[in-house]
Design a protein around this motif. Structure first.
Motif, mmCIF file in Angstrom:
data_model
loop_
_atom_site.group_PDB
_atom_site.id
_atom_site.type_symbol
_atom_site.label_atom_id
_atom_site.label_comp_id
_atom_site.label_asym_id
_atom_site.label_seq_id
_atom_site.Cartn_x
_atom_site.Cartn_y
_atom_site.Cartn_z
ATOM 1 N N ARG A 1 32.861 36.939 29.326
ATOM 2 C CA ARG A 1 33.940 36.361 28.524
ATOM 3 C C ARG A 1 34.110 34.881 28.819
ATOM 4 O O ARG A 1 34.259 34.059 27.902
ATOM 5 C CB ARG A 1 35.256 37.098 28.797
ATOM 6 N N GLU B 1 33.709 48.454 35.267
ATOM 7 C CA GLU B 1 34.911 49.277 35.237
ATOM 8 C C GLU B 1 35.117 49.938 36.588
ATOM 9 O O GLU B 1 34.181 50.439 37.198
ATOM 10 C CB GLU B 1 34.806 50.333 34.135
ATOM 11 N N THR C 1 32.269 41.618 30.342
ATOM 12 C CA THR C 1 32.808 41.435 31.684
ATOM 13 C C THR C 1 33.579 40.115 31.750
ATOM 14 O O THR C 1 33.437 39.246 30.874
ATOM 15 C CB THR C 1 31.674 41.399 32.706
ATOM 16 N N PRO C 2 34.400 39.911 32.774
ATOM 17 C CA PRO C 2 35.057 38.612 32.922
ATOM 18 C C PRO C 2 34.056 37.450 32.942
ATOM 19 O O PRO C 2 34.326 36.380 32.392
ATOM 20 C CB PRO C 2 35.796 38.747 34.252
ATOM 21 N N GLY D 1 32.890 43.010 37.933
ATOM 22 C CA GLY D 1 33.143 43.065 36.497
ATOM 23 C C GLY D 1 32.977 44.446 35.903
ATOM 24 O O GLY D 1 33.345 44.676 34.746
ATOM 25 N N ASP E 1 36.420 46.803 40.727
ATOM 26 C CA ASP E 1 35.953 45.423 40.594
ATOM 27 C C ASP E 1 36.038 44.905 39.162
ATOM 28 O O ASP E 1 35.423 43.893 38.818
ATOM 29 C CB ASP E 1 34.499 45.312 41.065
ATOM 30 N N SER E 2 36.805 45.572 38.308
ATOM 31 C CA SER E 2 36.752 45.267 36.877
ATOM 32 C C SER E 2 37.236 43.867 36.518
ATOM 33 O O SER E 2 36.807 43.304 35.516
ATOM 34 C CB SER E 2 37.565 46.302 36.091
ATOM 35 N N GLU E 3 38.129 43.295 37.304
ATOM 36 C CA GLU E 3 38.646 41.961 36.998
ATOM 37 C C GLU E 3 38.010 40.873 37.857
ATOM 38 O O GLU E 3 38.388 39.703 37.767
ATOM 39 C CB GLU E 3 40.169 41.936 37.158
#
Length: 279
Positions: free
Chosen positions: A224, A190, A220-221, A188, A193-195
């Motif tokens: 959210r 930046e 972060t995902p 999660g 691995d951000s997504e």
């Protein structure tokens, strides 16, 4: 009023694998509010020994340490304060006339959040086994969270961390969620691995509290998804602010007022993170 930058201005800094602007904005805003002759700047490095040598040689007053440097920095400094020695992880260096001492303000921040935001200890699943995980696991244990599992692909580090505090270890996620889900990995964050989601959607639906230490970004995902599911949330932004206040005290000898912390947090992280500090 803050003095103009000059030869007597004291420099503080941070070292991170993924440096951002929020920490610099928070510290510099506090310097402005308190009229202190300091300036703060974030950095990354591919040469940690040289960077720490620069802290010493240039008289940089303080240096925040983030992933992935929290353990690797230990052999490069002169001593450890108790919080860092017990956890074996450093997130703060204080420079006193060339003598570098390591501290860990993450532990105090996490324990404060656990005790204020969760009414009673819950069974937990925690992903991660690095330097930040050590601080979080120690805080969970000391806050009375007795039933927990460390999920870490690094078997040696995961088993050692779990055994030190009396928790279980496993390499992969179990079949069912726990009431408290804690992410202490780069998932999660930046970058590449951000997504990535720290926990599957079914786990988030089943949990009561979602806790992500990733602060860049705050949303972060995982956070959210937990927010959308109506779960209680503790964000990395909150951890970063509270540990930064402890760092600020170590660097300057001054503890800012709660009002000043909220103002600096609004400036650096936004109104939502600032409001959560009173939660």
């Amino acid at each position: 009023m803050k003095p103009p930058i000059g030869r007597d201005t004291r420099l503080c800094m941070s070292l991170s694998g993924h440096p951002g602007n929020a920490g610099s904005r928070l510290h510099n805003r506090l310097y402005e509010l308190l009229g202190l002759d300091y300036v703060y700047k974030s950095f990354s490095t591919t040469d940690l020994p040289a960077a720490i040598g620069g802290v010493r040689a240039l008289g940089i007053r303080g240096c925040a340490i983030s992933m992935p440097f929290k353990e690797a920095v230990i052999p490069l400094i002169d001593g450890l304060e108790e919080s860092a020695r017990v956890i074996d992880s450093v997130n703060t260096i204080v420079n006193d006339d060339g003598v570098l001492t390591g501290y860990n303000s993450d532990y105090a921040a996490v324990r404060d959040l656990l005790e204020r935001r969760i009414a009673r200890p819950l069974p937990f699943l925690l992903r991660g086994s690095g330097g930040m995980a050590k601080a979080v696991v120690a805080a969970l244990r000391d806050a009375g969270f007795a039933d927990g599992t460390i999920v870490a692909r690094n078997e040696a580090a995961g088993r050692a961390l779990a055994a030190q505090y009396g928790y279980g270890w496993r390499a992969d996620l179990p079949d069912a969620a726990a009431a408290l889900l804690v992410n202490v990995t780069p998932l999660g964050m930046e970058g590449p691995d951000s997504e990535a989601m720290a926990f599957p959607a079914a786990f988030i639906t089943a949990c009561d509290v979602a806790f992500d230490v990733v602060a860049l970004p705050v949303e972060t995902p995982f956070i959210r998804a937990a927010r959308a599911a109506g779960k209680a949330i503790i964000s990395g932004g909150e951890v970063v602010v509270l540990q930064a206040v402890e760092q600020f005290l170590l660097y300057t000898g001054i503890r800012p007022s709660p009002e000043q912390v909220r103002e600096a947090t609004r400036f650096a992280h936004g109104a939502e993170v600032a409001a959560s500090l009173d939660g």
